[in-house]
Design an enzyme around this catalytic site. Structure first.
Site, PDB file in Angstrom:
ATOM      1  N   GLY A 150       0.816  -1.209   0.000  1.00  9.03           N
ATOM      2  CA  GLY A 150       0.000   0.000   0.000  1.00  9.03           C
ATOM      3  C   GLY A 150       0.845   1.251   0.000  1.00  9.03           C
ATOM      4  N   CYS A 151       1.157   1.744   1.182  1.00 14.56           N
ATOM      5  CA  CYS A 151       1.828   3.048   1.308  1.00 14.56           C
ATOM      6  C   CYS A 151       3.235   3.059   0.745  1.00 14.56           C
ATOM      7  CB  CYS A 151       1.831   3.486   2.771  1.00 14.56           C
ATOM      8  SG  CYS A 151       0.152   3.705   3.410  1.00 14.56           S
ATOM      9  N   VAL A 152       4.043   2.052   1.035  1.00 11.77           N
ATOM     10  CA  VAL A 152       5.419   2.027   0.523  1.00 11.77           C
ATOM     11  C   VAL A 152       5.392   1.995  -1.002  1.00 11.77           C
ATOM     12  CG1 VAL A 152       7.564   0.688   0.431  1.00 11.77           C
ATOM     13  CG2 VAL A 152       6.382   1.011   2.615  1.00 11.77           C
ATOM     14  N   ILE A 155       4.341   5.352  -2.545  1.00  9.61           N
ATOM     15  CA  ILE A 155       5.416   6.352  -2.492  1.00  9.61           C
ATOM     16  C   ILE A 155       6.495   6.030  -3.519  1.00  9.61           C
ATOM     17  CG2 ILE A 155       7.273   7.273  -1.053  1.00  9.61           C
ATOM     18  CD1 ILE A 155       5.277   6.771   1.342  1.00  9.61           C
TER      19      ILE A 155
END
Length: 181
Positions: A150-152, A155
């Site tokens: 998700g977040c990694v 980014i």
């Protein structure tokens, strides 16, 4: 599984590598209690990843490499979380006063380290991260943390097109295949 994935990427022509630049930084994404507390709806069983992130932060600091942290935080009632907050009730873990949004006590920002507060998966959306990295003249970004799918990933996938970072990386010791939900 990693070998199969690497082989699959190589066959598709995605096996290229970039040399490290002159000015690296380490970005530690959302390493907080929400993913480590068994009572949390976001508990992810990522204790081994926490240990890897601690080692990476220690090594970066010892080498004089800037360490930057992200965290998730919402205003009262999640007013700044938009549809994402409404869709994912577990994000209440990041409301004011919740200890689940706090950094793990073994991995907290040191004095002077940048902390980027975000409301969405990518730390580039609605934050000053791109401007900060550009002002620091960072040319290589090592991205690690929790929620690699998700977040990694959000980014890392936006690093090259958004700022002058030409070399996004994710340390192998922090990669963990995650199940989709």
């Amino acid at each position: 599984m990693a070998d199969d994935l690497d082989e699959d990427y190589a066959k598709a022509g995605f096996g290229g590598r970039l040399e490290r630049g002159e000015r690296p930084a380490l970005l530690i994404v959302d390493v907080c209690m929400a993913y480590l507390d068994r009572a949390s709806p976001l508990y992810a069983g990522v204790e081994a990843a926490l240990a890897s992130n601690i080692r990476l932060a220690e090594a970066a600091r010892a080498a004089g490499v800037p360490v930057i942290f992200t965290r998730v935080a919402y205003g009262a009632g999640g007013v700044d979380g938009g549809l994402f907050y409404r869709k994912v009730p577990a994000l209440k873990a990041f409301l004011p006063g919740s200890r689940l949004g706090e950094f793990h006590p073994d991995l907290v920002p040191a004095a002077g380290e940048v902390v980027v507060t975000k409301q969405y998966a990518s730390a580039f959306f609605g934050t000053s991260l791109a401007a900060t990295l550009n002002a620091m003249r960072i040319d290589t970004l090592f991205v690690t943390g929790f929620s690699t799918s998700g977040c990694v990933r959000a980014i890392a996938g936006r690093t090259m097109p958004i700022c002058s970072i030409s070399r996004p990386n994710m340390p192998r010791s922090c990669r963990k295949p995650t199940r989709s939900r």
